[in-house]
Write an enzyme that holds these catalytic residues in place. Structure first.
Site, PDB file in Angstrom:
ATOM      1  CE  LYS A 191      -4.467  -1.550   1.452  1.00 18.45           C
ATOM      2  NZ  LYS A 191      -5.683  -1.332   2.208  1.00 18.45           N
ATOM      3  CE  LYS A 215      -6.349  -7.622  -1.157  1.00 19.94           C
ATOM      4  NZ  LYS A 215      -7.545  -7.369  -0.430  1.00 19.94           N
ATOM      5  CE  LYS A 253     -13.658  -3.068   1.462  1.00 21.84           C
ATOM      6  NZ  LYS A 253     -12.381  -2.981   2.153  1.00 21.84           N
TER       7      LYS A 253
HETATM    8  N1  AQP Z   1      -9.760 -10.707  -2.887  1.00 23.47           N
HETATM    9  C1  AQP Z   1     -10.101 -11.171  -1.689  1.00 23.47           C
HETATM   10  N2  AQP Z   1     -10.338 -12.494  -1.514  1.00 23.47           N
HETATM   11  C2  AQP Z   1     -10.697 -12.980  -0.292  1.00 23.47           C
HETATM   12  N3  AQP Z   1     -10.864 -12.199   0.804  1.00 23.47           N
HETATM   13  C3  AQP Z   1     -10.645 -10.884   0.656  1.00 23.47           C
HETATM   14  N4  AQP Z   1     -10.727  -9.860   1.524  1.00 23.47           N
HETATM   15  C4  AQP Z   1     -10.394  -8.709   0.891  1.00 23.47           C
HETATM   16  N5  AQP Z   1     -10.123  -8.960  -0.392  1.00 23.47           N
HETATM   17  C5  AQP Z   1     -10.264 -10.302  -0.578  1.00 23.47           C
HETATM   18  C6  AQP Z   1     -11.120  -9.997   2.923  1.00 23.47           C
HETATM   19  O1  AQP Z   1     -12.212  -9.106   3.156  1.00 23.47           O
HETATM   20  C7  AQP Z   1     -12.153  -8.693   4.527  1.00 23.47           C
HETATM   21  C8  AQP Z   1     -12.324  -7.218   4.630  1.00 23.47           C
HETATM   22  O2  AQP Z   1     -11.229  -6.585   3.989  1.00 23.47           O
HETATM   23  P1  AQP Z   1     -10.770  -5.160   4.481  1.00 23.47           P
HETATM   24  O3  AQP Z   1     -11.848  -4.191   4.244  1.00 23.47           O
HETATM   25  O4  AQP Z   1     -10.297  -5.276   5.882  1.00 23.47           O
HETATM   26  O5  AQP Z   1      -9.547  -4.714   3.636  1.00 23.47           O
HETATM   27  P2  AQP Z   1      -8.613  -5.467   2.632  1.00 23.47           P
HETATM   28  O6  AQP Z   1      -8.223  -6.798   3.162  1.00 23.47           O
HETATM   29  O7  AQP Z   1      -7.479  -4.555   2.301  1.00 23.47           O
HETATM   30  O8  AQP Z   1      -9.620  -5.625   1.405  1.00 23.47           O
HETATM   31  P3  AQP Z   1      -9.728  -4.809   0.078  1.00 23.47           P
HETATM   32  O9  AQP Z   1     -11.032  -5.118  -0.542  1.00 23.47           O
HETATM   33  O10 AQP Z   1      -8.508  -5.034  -0.752  1.00 23.47           O
HETATM   34  O11 AQP Z   1      -9.805  -3.304   0.579  1.00 23.47           O
HETATM   35  P4  AQP Z   1      -8.839  -2.087   0.247  1.00 23.47           P
HETATM   36  O12 AQP Z   1      -8.736  -2.027  -1.247  1.00 23.47           O
HETATM   37  O13 AQP Z   1      -9.524  -0.895   0.839  1.00 23.47           O
HETATM   38  O14 AQP Z   1      -7.528  -2.366   0.896  1.00 23.47           O
HETATM   39  C9  AQP Z   1     -10.819  -9.179   5.084  1.00 23.47           C
HETATM   40  O15 AQP Z   1     -11.030 -10.331   5.870  1.00 23.47           O
HETATM   41  C10 AQP Z   1     -10.030  -9.513   3.856  1.00 23.47           C
HETATM   42  O16 AQP Z   1      -9.070 -10.535   4.092  1.00 23.47           O
END
Ligand code: AQP
Length: 351
Positions: free
Chosen positions: A129, A210, A213
């Site tokens: 990040k 992966k 969001k």
């Molecule tokens: N691609 C993924 N596959 C499986 N699990 C996923 N999670 C996120 N992306 C995937 C799981 O969703 C939960 C919530 O995620 P988060 O909001 O804590 O942030 P993150 O892990 O950083 O998810 P994002 O979607 O990639 O958000 P951004 O882009 O804002 O950083 C967690 O349990 C995560 O493992």
């Protein structure tokens, strides 16, 4: 054992004997995508019975990268509606917003002071990040300590997360153990619970990264939970695959696109691997696979999208549910924080 010792014991060991405590969080950092659902939310819903559940909308975590304040406010409510729409029952789960329970930010500071900085600099999510930020906030580095505080305040035994959060849960374990060594047995050492399939849903436009969001605005990257059926179909039909035509699970990186689609199909149908492969034994290539995957994704997401729309029409009711959630969370996190402060010497009189 004195009453005070018993109280401290209870504060350190979950609230109902024999019932496992579950804690997990999700950031209101953009449009919730299918990976969030498959890797995390679906498992929370499926296993909410017979556990003491805390699910937190981690808005303080979202602030670790730049956010538009109005958008953050909107996404926080929308995410709450999403969790209820997906099937979390407010009778069985405490659902709340992280910043509404101030113990989380305080716990983060206290735990910062027992966490070596080198532990944080090693975190892969921080490194990836940080690469995309012009200015890296201290919060981004500290993200996993705040997460450790979230988990440890509730003496969570289980932390159901996607694969990308495994390293952070490991760090929460390390911090709990270090604190327990220094100050005596205080925190439950939590375990990460990661789905075998679906723990890492990959980007449809690039199956080597992966689904995320923060990339969900990129055309073809993600299925967003609120996409309409046409949009879902379009994204899945456009998914990157390979030049072959064999529809089988595989760990060959060249075949990651097909594997990703099969994994999504498997989780959403509940079939085992052999049954999934049998479903596609007579398929006429990847076009058929994509059509079937689109169908099951649309079937799973349509009722959630409709319920979400209904819930967003009554934001007062939504806010009341979050208030109740915050009160219930505070009732657990507050006394735990007090116990931690006392152990660290921050209260002038000992109980
Ligand atoms: N691609 C993924 N596959 C499986 N699990 C996923 N999670 C996120 N992306 C995937 C799981 O969703 C939960 C919530 O995620 P988060 O909001 O804590 O942030 P993150 O892990 O950083 O998810 P994002 O979607 O990639 O958000 P951004 O882009 O804002 O950083 C967690 O349990 C995560 O493992």
């Amino acid at each position: 054992m004195t009453t005070q010792e018993r109280e401290r014991e209870t504060a350190g060991r979950g609230r109902v004997e024999g019932v496992r405590t579950v804690f997990s969080g999700i950031q209101p950092s953009g449009d919730v995508q299918l990976g969030n659902y498959i890797g995390a939310i679906k498992g929370w819903v499926d296993r909410q019975e017979e556990k003491e559940n805390y699910f937190c909308i981690v808005d303080l975590h979202a602030l670790t990268v730049p956010q538009d304040p109005e958008e953050l406010r909107f996404q926080t409510r929308s995410l709450a509606a999403m969790l209820f729409a997906a099937g979390l029952d407010p009778e069985k789960c405490t659902i709340f917003v992280q910043s509404h329970v101030t113990a989380h930010a305080e716990a983060c500071w206290l735990l910062n002071c027992v966490t070596p900085i080198g532990w944080l600099e090693r975190m892969t999510q921080y490194k990836s990040k940080a690469e995309n930020q012009e200015t890296i906030s201290t919060g981004l580095l500290d993200y996993p300590v705040l997460m450790a505080g979230d988990i440890l305040l509730y003496d969570a035994h289980e932390v159901p997360v996607g694969e990308d959060q495994r390293q952070h849960v490991e760090l929460a374990r390390d911090i709990a153990q270090r604190f327990n060594r220094i100050y005596g047995d205080t925190f439950v050492v939590p375990e990460g619970v990661i789905p075998e399939i679906g723990g890492r849903v990959m980007g449809l436009n690039d199956p080597s990264v992966k689904m995320s969001k923060s990339h969900a605005h990129i055309r073809g990257h993600a299925v967003r939970m609120l996409d309409d059926p046409k949009e879902i179909e379009r994204s899945i039909k456009r998914a990157v695959t390979d030049n072959g035509n064999e529809i089988r699970f595989s760990d060959d990186p060249e075949r990651a696109g097909v594997n990703n689609l099969l994994g999504i199909f498997k989780v959403l149908t509940g079939l085992d691997e052999a049954a999934v492969e049998a479903e596609f034994a007579n398929a006429r290539g990847y076009g058929d696979l994509k059509s079937r995957v689109a169908e099951v994704v649309i079937d799973a997401l349509t009722p959630i999208r409709q319920r979400h729309e209904e819930l967003m029409q009554d934001v007062d009711a939504l806010d009341r549910l979050l208030e109740v959630g915050a009160e219930r969370a505070e009732a657990v996190a507050g006394p735990k924080l007090d116990a931690v402060k006392e152990l660290m010497g921050l209260t002038l009189t000992k109980r």
